[in-house]
Design an enzyme around this catalytic site. Structure first.
Site, PDB file in Angstrom:
ATOM      1  CG  HIS A  62      40.873  34.169  40.170  1.00 55.23           C
ATOM      2  ND1 HIS A  62      39.977  33.176  40.484  1.00 55.23           N
ATOM      3  CD2 HIS A  62      40.142  35.294  40.010  1.00 55.23           C
ATOM      4  CE1 HIS A  62      38.748  33.695  40.538  1.00 55.23           C
ATOM      5  NE2 HIS A  62      38.830  34.978  40.250  1.00 55.23           N
ATOM      6  CG  HIS A  64      37.819  38.896  37.037  1.00 55.05           C
ATOM      7  ND1 HIS A  64      36.695  38.188  36.686  1.00 55.05           N
ATOM      8  CD2 HIS A  64      38.189  38.435  38.257  1.00 55.05           C
ATOM      9  CE1 HIS A  64      36.371  37.348  37.674  1.00 55.05           C
ATOM     10  NE2 HIS A  64      37.266  37.474  38.633  1.00 55.05           N
ATOM     11  CB  THR A 100      29.094  37.800  38.741  1.00 59.13           C
ATOM     12  OG1 THR A 100      29.903  37.693  39.898  1.00 59.13           O
ATOM     13  CG2 THR A 100      27.622  37.745  39.108  1.00 59.13           C
ATOM     14  CG  ASP A 277      38.808  38.021  42.438  1.00 57.30           C
ATOM     15  OD1 ASP A 277      37.926  38.021  43.315  1.00 57.30           O
ATOM     16  OD2 ASP A 277      38.563  37.843  41.233  1.00 57.30           O
TER      17      ASP A 277
HETATM   18  C1  FWO Z   1      34.910  37.704  44.774  1.00 62.43           C
HETATM   19  C2  FWO Z   1      34.747  38.111  41.020  1.00 62.43           C
HETATM   20  C3  FWO Z   1      33.400  37.566  45.060  1.00 62.43           C
HETATM   21  C4  FWO Z   1      33.464  39.350  39.324  1.00 62.43           C
HETATM   22  O1  FWO Z   1      33.036  36.722  45.883  1.00 62.43           O
HETATM   23  O2  FWO Z   1      34.283  36.339  42.472  1.00 62.43           O
HETATM   24  O3  FWO Z   1      32.639  38.286  44.420  1.00 62.43           O
HETATM   25  O4  FWO Z   1      32.749  38.635  38.585  1.00 62.43           O
HETATM   26  O5  FWO Z   1      34.151  40.294  38.928  1.00 62.43           O
HETATM   27  N1  FWO Z   1      35.069  38.216  43.425  1.00 62.43           N
HETATM   28  N2  FWO Z   1      32.327  38.415  41.295  1.00 62.43           N
HETATM   29  C5  FWO Z   1      35.555  38.688  45.732  1.00 62.43           C
HETATM   30  C6  FWO Z   1      35.677  38.147  47.150  1.00 62.43           C
HETATM   31  C7  FWO Z   1      36.678  37.017  47.183  1.00 62.43           C
HETATM   32  C8  FWO Z   1      36.150  39.280  48.041  1.00 62.43           C
HETATM   33  C9  FWO Z   1      34.681  37.457  42.378  1.00 62.43           C
HETATM   34  C10 FWO Z   1      33.554  39.012  40.807  1.00 62.43           C
HETATM   35 ZN    ZN Z   2      35.465  34.556  42.380  1.00 67.05          ZN
END
Ligand code: FWO
Ligand code: ZN
Length: 382
Positions: A62, A64, A100, A277
């Protein structure tokens, strides 16, 4: 190219003791107590690691890789990853994803970046899609992407139980999972459904609903961020008891969630994976949904959490390694090829210092990192 790594204290992840490892081009060809350099076969590169601990290259499912974020507007779009940020942390295989932002981030860019990182030296795969449902694809749909595009191994990260999700129904999710599943069968891929699980009270109930009302196997579902809160951990334990694998997002206190699964819920460590992440945003929202904080993920957290599980959690190395190697390889249907030091596997190998820091990293037989520094860098890295 022939290489021999001599006097390695090998964890395959099983501890197999002091071994020499013969590498032919990109693969591990032989492992024995003593391997003498063959004569008459051209140049043989020998590296004597003098008894240092050697483990399989880590797999991060996982990351990005083209960046993500955006939850605080355009200035919060996170940066693209660079090769050395991956290799210097012992990671030799990554699965790239969107998050997102399925508006300014595109599947074409994700695929091109995955191909770039592969050319630069590591092994890459991607999930088609992003948070939202319907989800962005390269071809017309998820099934065709998984079936026809080599690097696509499934769909993700699909958001559920999160204010940023597309609020998909269980029916929507069933159809999406069915596409990934059949695409996986047709393309010889795992056909994974990688769920981003938010902090909403339903947690992974949608996955349990899918399992109860379809013939889809639990092994295609890899929910992540399962250490986000206590009730997700409890649901994760239930999911693991049914044979699923729970993905924990590495980071400062991630090991505590892992230790709860192991010690409080008796989840076998084989049902736990971690991922970083990396380069994804780490936003914090208040109860009214206002953004109150923002960080960015780092591939380095894998190492930190793995060390915490061993040192603070007192889990033996050969067990703790599984959450970053064989368990993830099993998810990706790469058992025997990735995540292990074994004859026939890719020569993805990490040499550790006594302090469990990274010394050398080989990816597919090529030395990429030495003394913890990248000696092979991405095209435009300084
Ligand atoms: C997590 C990636 C969150 C992106 O919930 O899902 O936002 O698109 O870069 N990150 N939204 C981080 C938590 C697990 C702390 C993503 C982020
Ligand atoms: Zn995520």
């Amino acid at each position: 190219m022939i290489k021999i790594i001599k006097n390695a204290n090998v964890y395959s992840p099983e501890p197999i003791g002091k071994r020499d490892i013969l590498i032919l081009d990109e693969r591990i060809a032989h492992i024995a107590e003593k391997i003498d350099p063959p004569t008459g076969l051209g140049e043989v590169e020998v590296v004597d690691v003098k008894g240092a601990t050697v483990v399989p290259g880590f797999i991060d499912q996982h990351v990005h890789i083209i960046g993500g974020g955006g939850e605080g507007g355009p200035a919060t779009r996170t940066p693209e990853i660079q090769l050395s940020q991956i290799t210097t942390n012992g990671v030799t295989t990554v699965v790239g994803c969107l998050g997102t932002d399925g508006t300014t981030r595109h599947m074409y860019s994700l695929l091109a970046k995955a191909r770039a990182l592969e050319i630069e030296g590591i092994t890459t795969f991607i999930y088609t899609g992003a948070y939202e449902v319907p989800t962005p694809t390269i071809l017309d749909n998820v099934r065709d992407d998984v079936a026809l595009i080599d690097k696509v191994i499934g769909v993700g990260e699909i958001a559920i139980s999160d204010h940023r999700s597309a609020q998909p129904s269980v029916e929507d999710l069933k159809k999406l999972a069915a596409e990934a599943r059949v695409g996986g069968l047709l393309g010889g891929k795992p056909g994974l459904v990688h769920f981003h699980v938010g902090g909403g009270p339903r947690g992974i109930q949608p996955i349990f609903d899918i399992l109860e009302s379809t013939e889809l196997p639990i092994t295609i579902f890899t929910p992540t961020h399962m250490n986000r809160n206590p009730q997700l951990l409890e649901q994760g334990a239930r999911f693991a008891k049914q044979g699923g694998k729970v993905d924990i997002t590495a980071g400062r206190n991630a090991y505590k969630g892992i230790m709860r699964l192991l010690n409080e819920f008796n989840v076998p460590i084989e049902n736990i994976t971690i991922s970083s992440d990396g380069n994804g945003s780490m936003p914090r929202f208040d109860q009214d949904g206002n953004l109150v904080g923002l960080g960015v993920g780092s591939v380095r957290t894998n190492l930190e959490t793995w060390r915490d599980v061993m040192i603070k959690g007192h889990v033996p190395m050969e067990e703790a390694l599984k959450i970053l190697t064989t368990n993830v390889a099993e998810n990706l249907k790469l058992t025997g090829k990735k995540g292990c030091i074994a004859v026939g596997a890719d020569a993805d190998i990490v040499e550790l210092t006594d302090e469990l820091e990274i010394n050398r990293v080989w990816t597919r037989g090529r030395l990429m990192v030495e003394n913890g520094e990248a000696i092979v860098k991405g095209t435009f890295e300084q």
